[in-house]
Design an enzyme around this catalytic site. Sequence first.
Site, mmCIF file in Angstrom:
data_model
loop_
_atom_site.group_PDB
_atom_site.id
_atom_site.type_symbol
_atom_site.label_atom_id
_atom_site.label_comp_id
_atom_site.label_asym_id
_atom_site.label_seq_id
_atom_site.Cartn_x
_atom_site.Cartn_y
_atom_site.Cartn_z
ATOM 1 C CG ASP A 155 -1.922 -1.120 1.230
ATOM 2 O OD1 ASP A 155 -2.390 -1.477 0.143
ATOM 3 O OD2 ASP A 155 -2.226 -1.648 2.323
ATOM 4 C CG ASP A 169 -6.848 -1.368 -1.339
ATOM 5 O OD1 ASP A 169 -7.207 -2.564 -1.367
ATOM 6 O OD2 ASP A 169 -5.836 -0.979 -0.717
#
Length: 202
Positions: A155, A169
């Site tokens: 991330d 995401d």
Amino acid sequence: MQAARGASLSATGRPGDPPAGDTVGADPTSATAGRPARTTGLALAVGVTGLVVDQVTKVLAVRELTGREPVEVLGSFLQLVLVRNPGAAFSAGASITPVISVIAILATVVVLWQVRRVRHRAWALALGLLLAGVSGNLVDRLFRPPGPLRGHVVDFFALPNWPVFNVADICINVAGALLVLLLFRGINPDGTRHDATAEAAR
């Protein structure tokens, strides 16, 4: 009279058949209904494109952000910071990464199955984005350290008071919003509408 009956037979094959080219149960007002091969192809193309973008951005993030302080993109509102997440959002389930990986595999299979049945372009777009998101994070869990089914998801987008996230995401969230909109409007994956289906069943 005979000529009219002959014209009806030549157009439909036998009396009472719907005119050629009509799709039973399809929403005649929907301009987004498409052929199965085209809508399935659209979903797969979106899925593959999203997966590639997700993986390329993760490779760049690991290369450029490892060992660095957060990089400001829009001041403190949007920053780039490298985080390796063993769990789900907010690092939930960090101790059961293999279970999350198995769930992701099952979700990918289910989405691929639904893609084969889609007949509506907006549904194809939504399922393609969902496929990109689920498979993007699944690739991390399968191939990134510390090992298969235990890999940590990369991330790197950071917003205030929000878990750090990635392109996969984003795809999942956009797909979710689009699916909710389609369901709210009563549009089925095959292009029919709930109200039209209920009326036909009466």
